[in-house]
Design a protein around this motif. Structure first.
Motif, PDB file in Angstrom:
ATOM      1  N   CYS A  97      34.053  29.242  13.191  1.00 52.91           N
ATOM      2  CA  CYS A  97      35.280  30.008  12.964  1.00 52.91           C
ATOM      3  C   CYS A  97      35.156  31.361  13.651  1.00 52.91           C
ATOM      4  O   CYS A  97      34.048  31.794  14.004  1.00 52.91           O
ATOM      5  CB  CYS A  97      35.529  30.226  11.467  1.00 52.91           C
ATOM      6  N   ASN A  98      36.315  32.013  13.811  1.00 45.75           N
ATOM      7  CA  ASN A  98      36.286  33.362  14.351  1.00 45.75           C
ATOM      8  C   ASN A  98      35.617  34.304  13.342  1.00 45.75           C
ATOM      9  O   ASN A  98      35.984  34.323  12.168  1.00 45.75           O
ATOM     10  CB  ASN A  98      37.715  33.850  14.645  1.00 45.75           C
ATOM     11  N   ASP A  99      34.652  35.061  13.832  1.00 44.97           N
ATOM     12  CA  ASP A  99      33.924  35.980  12.946  1.00 44.97           C
ATOM     13  C   ASP A  99      34.749  37.219  12.655  1.00 44.97           C
ATOM     14  O   ASP A  99      35.375  37.783  13.553  1.00 44.97           O
ATOM     15  CB  ASP A  99      32.597  36.402  13.599  1.00 44.97           C
ATOM     16  N   GLU A 100      34.744  37.611  11.403  1.00 44.73           N
ATOM     17  CA  GLU A 100      35.336  38.890  11.010  1.00 44.73           C
ATOM     18  C   GLU A 100      34.244  39.685  10.312  1.00 44.73           C
ATOM     19  O   GLU A 100      33.578  39.176   9.405  1.00 44.73           O
ATOM     20  CB  GLU A 100      36.511  38.668  10.058  1.00 44.73           C
ATOM     21  N   TYR A 101      34.034  40.938  10.750  1.00 44.99           N
ATOM     22  CA  TYR A 101      32.859  41.700  10.310  1.00 44.99           C
ATOM     23  C   TYR A 101      32.829  41.870   8.798  1.00 44.99           C
ATOM     24  O   TYR A 101      31.801  41.631   8.153  1.00 44.99           O
ATOM     25  CB  TYR A 101      32.851  43.074  10.988  1.00 44.99           C
ATOM     26  N   TYR A 102      33.954  42.248   8.197  1.00 48.01           N
ATOM     27  CA  TYR A 102      33.980  42.501   6.743  1.00 48.01           C
ATOM     28  C   TYR A 102      33.638  41.229   5.970  1.00 48.01           C
ATOM     29  O   TYR A 102      32.756  41.231   5.108  1.00 48.01           O
ATOM     30  CB  TYR A 102      35.353  43.020   6.320  1.00 48.01           C
ATOM     31  N   THR A 103      34.342  40.133   6.305  1.00 43.36           N
ATOM     32  CA  THR A 103      34.120  38.878   5.582  1.00 43.36           C
ATOM     33  C   THR A 103      32.704  38.372   5.777  1.00 43.36           C
ATOM     34  O   THR A 103      32.046  37.934   4.827  1.00 43.36           O
ATOM     35  CB  THR A 103      35.126  37.815   6.059  1.00 43.36           C
ATOM     36  N   SER A 104      32.216  38.447   7.009  1.00 43.86           N
ATOM     37  CA  SER A 104      30.853  37.986   7.289  1.00 43.86           C
ATOM     38  C   SER A 104      29.820  38.776   6.492  1.00 43.86           C
ATOM     39  O   SER A 104      28.904  38.207   5.900  1.00 43.86           O
ATOM     40  CB  SER A 104      30.577  38.116   8.788  1.00 43.86           C
TER      41      SER A 104
ATOM     42  N   ILE B 121      30.134  37.895   2.641  1.00 47.14           N
ATOM     43  CA  ILE B 121      29.614  36.565   2.308  1.00 47.14           C
ATOM     44  C   ILE B 121      28.094  36.546   2.381  1.00 47.14           C
ATOM     45  O   ILE B 121      27.425  35.995   1.493  1.00 47.14           O
ATOM     46  CB  ILE B 121      30.213  35.492   3.237  1.00 47.14           C
ATOM     47  N   LYS B 122      27.529  37.164   3.415  1.00 43.67           N
ATOM     48  CA  LYS B 122      26.058  37.200   3.512  1.00 43.67           C
ATOM     49  C   LYS B 122      25.446  37.947   2.338  1.00 43.67           C
ATOM     50  O   LYS B 122      24.457  37.494   1.747  1.00 43.67           O
ATOM     51  CB  LYS B 122      25.649  37.862   4.832  1.00 43.67           C
ATOM     52  N   SER B 123      26.042  39.096   1.993  1.00 45.08           N
ATOM     53  CA  SER B 123      25.528  39.874   0.864  1.00 45.08           C
ATOM     54  C   SER B 123      25.699  39.110  -0.440  1.00 45.08           C
ATOM     55  O   SER B 123      24.802  39.093  -1.295  1.00 45.08           O
ATOM     56  CB  SER B 123      26.263  41.223   0.774  1.00 45.08           C
ATOM     57  N   LEU B 124      26.871  38.486  -0.608  1.00 45.06           N
ATOM     58  CA  LEU B 124      27.153  37.751  -1.837  1.00 45.06           C
ATOM     59  C   LEU B 124      26.176  36.594  -2.024  1.00 45.06           C
ATOM     60  O   LEU B 124      25.623  36.404  -3.119  1.00 45.06           O
ATOM     61  CB  LEU B 124      28.590  37.221  -1.808  1.00 45.06           C
ATOM     62  N   VAL B 125      25.948  35.834  -0.950  1.00 47.28           N
ATOM     63  CA  VAL B 125      25.035  34.687  -1.047  1.00 47.28           C
ATOM     64  C   VAL B 125      23.617  35.163  -1.368  1.00 47.28           C
ATOM     65  O   VAL B 125      22.927  34.599  -2.230  1.00 47.28           O
ATOM     66  CB  VAL B 125      25.060  33.877   0.260  1.00 47.28           C
ATOM     67  N   PHE B 126      23.180  36.231  -0.701  1.00 43.50           N
ATOM     68  CA  PHE B 126      21.834  36.748  -0.936  1.00 43.50           C
ATOM     69  C   PHE B 126      21.667  37.223  -2.383  1.00 43.50           C
ATOM     70  O   PHE B 126      20.723  36.826  -3.080  1.00 43.50           O
ATOM     71  CB  PHE B 126      21.541  37.896   0.031  1.00 43.50           C
ATOM     72  N   PHE B 127      22.593  38.060  -2.854  1.00 47.33           N
ATOM     73  CA  PHE B 127      22.470  38.601  -4.201  1.00 47.33           C
ATOM     74  C   PHE B 127      22.725  37.541  -5.267  1.00 47.33           C
ATOM     75  O   PHE B 127      22.216  37.652  -6.389  1.00 47.33           O
ATOM     76  CB  PHE B 127      23.413  39.792  -4.390  1.00 47.33           C
ATOM     77  N   ASP B 128      23.506  36.509  -4.909  1.00 47.11           N
ATOM     78  CA  ASP B 128      23.714  35.422  -5.860  1.00 47.11           C
ATOM     79  C   ASP B 128      22.424  34.634  -6.064  1.00 47.11           C
ATOM     80  O   ASP B 128      22.087  34.241  -7.184  1.00 47.11           O
ATOM     81  CB  ASP B 128      24.820  34.487  -5.367  1.00 47.11           C
TER      82      ASP B 128
END
Length: 277
Positions: A128-135, A138-145
């Motif tokens: 998908c097209n990368d968007e800096y905020y969403t990317s 999501i990376k932070s959310l997955v890591f902290f989850d």
């Protein structure tokens, strides 16, 4: 304070121990819910333009919002019920145990959705097209989850009692063999969770402490938080009595140094962490 009874066994926690850990988790969940909600508003329409993996992204975003919302509401209810009644009034907190059972079972869909998020981040399936905020979110959310799931498993391991089966009678705990088993369990906890030094002196010291804790909890329905609360109340009472004696000039006023103040601050922080986790 009677111990929690979940999945047919007793645990080393009580129904009134969930207030501060619950408030901490609610704060984390609300922050995540706001961040993922903004990411969903900004990025959801873009998922229809993905070459591959658009369905996975949409399922992850919507499912994550639903899971976070359900868990947050559930934690609000658990904290509300855990804060009810006095220390010995377990009837006021009678719904904590079934609610906590549901909360523990919700760890399974959380793990499943976090695996989806990990696939989105690390695999080539999602294009998908990368968007800096969403990317970044999501990376932070997955890591902290993953961190939160690890802390939840660690917390369960800390309060898990291998000999806490409800089929065991209290009289069985009076046997010396059972006492030895409980002592070895406490010693294992010290080794794994407090990184006990591997020397003879430390091992002997912790063996004595493990035997003391085993004798303390044998034949009673106490949990470690009861002992910590008792020590805190005892210290508060001692300080009040000392202040009264100093006011009457019976006891000499102590001369505090910077080192003593630092020790008191570090001890207070450690005690707060123990109460929270």
């Amino acid at each position: 304070m009677p111990a929690l009874q979940l999945f047919g066994r007793k645990w080393l926690a009580a129904t009134d121990d969930l207030v501060y850990p619950g408030l901490f988790e609610i704060f984390i969940r609300v922050v995540w819910l706001v961040l993922i909600g903004i990411a969903c508003l900004r990025y959801y329409d873009e998922t229809w333009k993905c070459k591959t993996g658009g369905e996975l992204v949409r399922v992850f975003l919507v499912g994550e919002i639903v899971i976070l919302g359900v868990v947050t509401i559930l934690m609000f209810i658990i904290v509300n019920h855990s804060a009810r009644g006095s220390i010995g009034d377990t009837y006021a907190r009678r719904f904590v145990q079934p609610l906590l059972t549901v909360k523990i079972l919700l760890v399974l869909p959380e793990i499943a959705w976090n695996i989806l998020g990990t696939l989105w981040i690390l695999s080539d399936y999602v294009q998908c097209n990368d968007e800096y905020y969403t990317s970044t979110v999501i990376k932070s959310l997955v890591f902290f989850d993953w961190v939160l799931i690890g802390l939840a498993i660690l917390g369960l391991a800390l309060v898990f009692d291998p000999l806490g089966s409800l089929s065991h009678s209290d009289k069985a705990l009076e046997d010396s063999v059972e006492h030895g088993k409980v002592s070895r369990i406490w010693l294992r906890r010290f080794k794994y969770f407090w990184w006990m030094r591997r020397d003879e002196s430390a091992t002997e010291t912790f063996q004595h402490v493990a035997g003391l804790l085993s004798a303390l909890f044998r034949g009673t329905d106490l949990v470690p938080s009861d002992v910590v609360a008792g020590c805190v109340l005892l210290r508060v009472r001692q300080k009040r009595e000392n202040l009264e004696l100093r006011r009457l000039n019976i006891l000499e006023r102590p001369k505090y140094s910077v080192g003593k103040y630092l020790k008191k601050i570090l001890f207070s922080i450690l005690l707060l962490l123990l109460l929270l986790f």
